[in-house]
Design a protein around this motif. Structure first.
Motif, mmCIF file in Angstrom:
data_model
loop_
_atom_site.group_PDB
_atom_site.id
_atom_site.type_symbol
_atom_site.label_atom_id
_atom_site.label_comp_id
_atom_site.label_asym_id
_atom_site.label_seq_id
_atom_site.Cartn_x
_atom_site.Cartn_y
_atom_site.Cartn_z
ATOM 1 N N TRP A 1 69.786 80.446 40.076
ATOM 2 C CA TRP A 1 70.401 79.219 39.572
ATOM 3 C C TRP A 1 71.064 79.429 38.217
ATOM 4 O O TRP A 1 71.654 78.505 37.671
ATOM 5 C CB TRP A 1 69.324 78.143 39.448
ATOM 6 C CG TRP A 1 68.259 78.518 38.460
ATOM 7 C CD1 TRP A 1 67.207 79.354 38.653
ATOM 8 C CD2 TRP A 1 68.157 78.089 37.098
ATOM 9 N NE1 TRP A 1 66.457 79.469 37.502
ATOM 10 C CE2 TRP A 1 67.021 78.704 36.540
ATOM 11 C CE3 TRP A 1 68.925 77.226 36.306
ATOM 12 C CZ2 TRP A 1 66.625 78.497 35.231
ATOM 13 C CZ3 TRP A 1 68.531 77.019 34.996
ATOM 14 C CH2 TRP A 1 67.387 77.660 34.472
ATOM 15 N N ILE A 2 70.992 80.642 37.661
ATOM 16 C CA ILE A 2 71.507 80.890 36.313
ATOM 17 C C ILE A 2 73.027 80.941 36.353
ATOM 18 O O ILE A 2 73.625 81.940 36.746
ATOM 19 C CB ILE A 2 70.924 82.198 35.747
ATOM 20 C CG1 ILE A 2 69.396 82.123 35.721
ATOM 21 C CG2 ILE A 2 71.469 82.450 34.343
ATOM 22 C CD1 ILE A 2 68.726 83.447 35.403
ATOM 23 N N SER A 3 73.657 79.862 35.934
ATOM 24 C CA SER A 3 75.116 79.740 35.952
ATOM 25 C C SER A 3 75.706 80.264 34.646
ATOM 26 O O SER A 3 74.990 80.597 33.694
ATOM 27 C CB SER A 3 75.508 78.276 36.130
ATOM 28 O OG SER A 3 75.084 77.513 35.004
ATOM 29 N N GLU A 4 77.042 80.302 34.572
ATOM 30 C CA GLU A 4 77.705 80.723 33.344
ATOM 31 C C GLU A 4 77.366 79.775 32.195
ATOM 32 O O GLU A 4 77.186 80.213 31.046
ATOM 33 C CB GLU A 4 79.221 80.769 33.554
ATOM 34 C CG GLU A 4 80.002 81.288 32.357
ATOM 35 C CD GLU A 4 79.648 82.720 31.988
ATOM 36 O OE1 GLU A 4 79.766 83.060 30.791
ATOM 37 O OE2 GLU A 4 79.252 83.502 32.881
ATOM 38 N N ASP A 5 77.255 78.479 32.488
ATOM 39 C CA ASP A 5 76.876 77.523 31.448
ATOM 40 C C ASP A 5 75.475 77.803 30.916
ATOM 41 O O ASP A 5 75.211 77.675 29.711
ATOM 42 C CB ASP A 5 76.951 76.090 31.987
ATOM 43 C CG ASP A 5 78.379 75.609 32.184
ATOM 44 O OD1 ASP A 5 79.292 76.221 31.599
ATOM 45 O OD2 ASP A 5 78.582 74.626 32.927
ATOM 46 N N ILE A 6 74.563 78.158 31.816
ATOM 47 C CA ILE A 6 73.207 78.517 31.400
ATOM 48 C C ILE A 6 73.232 79.758 30.523
ATOM 49 O O ILE A 6 72.577 79.822 29.473
ATOM 50 C CB ILE A 6 72.308 78.742 32.633
ATOM 51 C CG1 ILE A 6 72.000 77.419 33.329
ATOM 52 C CG2 ILE A 6 71.019 79.448 32.243
ATOM 53 C CD1 ILE A 6 71.019 76.533 32.602
ATOM 54 N N VAL A 7 73.993 80.768 30.935
ATOM 55 C CA VAL A 7 74.102 81.997 30.139
ATOM 56 C C VAL A 7 74.592 81.684 28.730
ATOM 57 O O VAL A 7 74.015 82.143 27.731
ATOM 58 C CB VAL A 7 75.038 83.014 30.817
ATOM 59 C CG1 VAL A 7 75.294 84.207 29.882
ATOM 60 C CG2 VAL A 7 74.450 83.504 32.135
ATOM 61 N N GLN A 8 75.634 80.871 28.638
ATOM 62 C CA GLN A 8 76.190 80.547 27.322
ATOM 63 C C GLN A 8 75.209 79.731 26.485
ATOM 64 O O GLN A 8 75.083 79.935 25.278
ATOM 65 C CB GLN A 8 77.519 79.805 27.489
ATOM 66 C CG GLN A 8 78.614 80.649 28.131
ATOM 67 C CD GLN A 8 78.850 81.959 27.412
ATOM 68 O OE1 GLN A 8 78.927 82.002 26.180
ATOM 69 N NE2 GLN A 8 78.978 83.047 28.155
ATOM 70 N N GLY A 9 74.519 78.782 27.122
ATOM 71 C CA GLY A 9 73.566 77.956 26.394
ATOM 72 C C GLY A 9 72.427 78.757 25.798
ATOM 73 O O GLY A 9 72.080 78.605 24.611
ATOM 74 N N TYR A 10 71.841 79.659 26.591
ATOM 75 C CA TYR A 10 70.699 80.430 26.111
ATOM 76 C C TYR A 10 71.129 81.564 25.184
ATOM 77 O O TYR A 10 70.369 81.955 24.293
ATOM 78 C CB TYR A 10 69.876 80.953 27.290
ATOM 79 C CG TYR A 10 69.067 79.860 27.938
ATOM 80 C CD1 TYR A 10 67.720 79.677 27.630
ATOM 81 C CD2 TYR A 10 69.643 78.978 28.836
ATOM 82 C CE1 TYR A 10 66.976 78.657 28.215
ATOM 83 C CE2 TYR A 10 68.924 77.949 29.418
ATOM 84 C CZ TYR A 10 67.593 77.794 29.101
ATOM 85 O OH TYR A 10 66.867 76.777 29.666
ATOM 86 N N THR A 11 72.346 82.076 25.380
ATOM 87 C CA THR A 11 72.867 83.054 24.426
ATOM 88 C C THR A 11 73.016 82.407 23.048
ATOM 89 O O THR A 11 72.754 83.037 22.017
ATOM 90 C CB THR A 11 74.220 83.612 24.905
ATOM 91 O OG1 THR A 11 74.044 84.251 26.173
ATOM 92 C CG2 THR A 11 74.778 84.626 23.916
ATOM 93 N N GLY A 12 73.406 81.128 23.044
ATOM 94 C CA GLY A 12 73.455 80.387 21.782
ATOM 95 C C GLY A 12 72.089 80.279 21.131
ATOM 96 O O GLY A 12 71.956 80.446 19.912
ATOM 97 N N LEU A 13 71.059 80.019 21.935
ATOM 98 C CA LEU A 13 69.688 79.975 21.408
ATOM 99 C C LEU A 13 69.277 81.331 20.860
ATOM 100 O O LEU A 13 68.601 81.430 19.826
ATOM 101 C CB LEU A 13 68.713 79.555 22.509
ATOM 102 C CG LEU A 13 68.536 78.072 22.809
ATOM 103 C CD1 LEU A 13 67.445 77.896 23.853
ATOM 104 C CD2 LEU A 13 68.193 77.282 21.557
ATOM 105 N N HIS A 14 69.673 82.396 21.562
ATOM 106 C CA HIS A 14 69.328 83.747 21.119
ATOM 107 C C HIS A 14 69.946 84.042 19.755
ATOM 108 O O HIS A 14 69.286 84.605 18.869
ATOM 109 C CB HIS A 14 69.814 84.765 22.153
ATOM 110 C CG HIS A 14 69.691 86.185 21.708
ATOM 111 N ND1 HIS A 14 68.470 86.786 21.469
ATOM 112 C CD2 HIS A 14 70.636 87.126 21.447
ATOM 113 C CE1 HIS A 14 68.662 88.036 21.082
ATOM 114 N NE2 HIS A 14 69.967 88.264 21.057
#
Length: 242
Positions: free
Chosen positions: A120-133
């Protein structure tokens, strides 16, 4: 009917999550900004949705958690951990690192699996959690073999609380090695509980178990109020520590 969130709508209380049809579903909409994600995790809420769906926010009851002191290492994993530890100190073929390839780990977790499509990990999810990182609230545990990333796990860290998100492996036991190093590190740093969100047989085999949501929230509040972990460096886990 669940509430729809816009950019400024706060989350409803988790007690309002559905108990039938889609148990645990709390709200839809909003965004995946670091601020929204942090607000969610601090309240025991997490996003989970498929491609083409709106953002869906959940707070499951019971909640699957892994207490770090109850993490189970199988005999086969013990052998692999010894091999990885020995190699990392000698020929260097195997290495375990934290946070050297966070986005790469996420994308590997999102890739199609041998037994099915991608997660379920979409591009939006990748960008969101990369921001948290980038803000220091999301971390990866990585297993490298001959310079190639072959396994990993990632999640969110607030205070002394860790929220596990996903794992991947390209060689046998690589994801479990990443998890074992991560659990050992968290345990050494006073983290008692890892949020696993939803109950699965695989998580149960590693020592995770469901607890009532109210118990989870009480432990969560204690954990997130503590100082955050500042330095992330893997320490080899040994069977005697679990």
């Amino acid at each position: 009917m669940i509430p729809w969130l816009d950019a400024h709508t706060p989350f409803p209380d988790v007690s309002e999550a559905l108990t039938t049809e889609a148990p645990g579903l709390l709200a839809a909409g909003g965004d995946l900004s670091p601020q929204r994600l942090l607000a969610a995790y601090q309240r025991g809420i997490f996003p989970w949705f498929s491609e083409g769906q709106p953002i869906l926010w959940w707070s499951t009851d019971p909640r699957m958690v892994l207490m770090t002191e109850r993490f189970k290492i199988s005999d086969s994993l013990k052998k692999t951990l010894k091999k990885v530890d020995k190699s990392s100190r000698s020929d260097g073929r195997w290495q375990v690192r934290f946070d050297s390839a966070f986005e790469q780990v996420m994308r590997a977790c999102a890739a199609p699996r041998k037994d099915g499509p991608g997660t379920w990990i979409s591009e939006d999810i990748v960008q969101g959690y990369t921001g948290l990182h980038k803000l220091g609230f999301a971390h990866s545990s990585e297993v490298w073999l001959d310079g190639e990333l072959v396994g990993g796990a990632y999640g969110v860290s607030i205070g002394r609380m860790f929220y596990g998100e996903s794992m991947f492996a390209k060689v046998t036991d690589a994801s479990k090695v990443a998890l074992a190093y991560l659990v050992h590190f968290l345990k050494l740093n006073g983290v008692r509980m890892i949020d696993c969100q939803q109950e699965t047989g695989h998580l149960a085999s590693l020592g995770a178990s469901p607890i009532p949501r109210n118990d989870f929230l009480a432990l969560l509040k204690q954990a997130i109020d503590q100082p955050r972990i500042r330095h992330w460096e893997p320490v080899p886990p040994f069977a005697s520590t679990f």
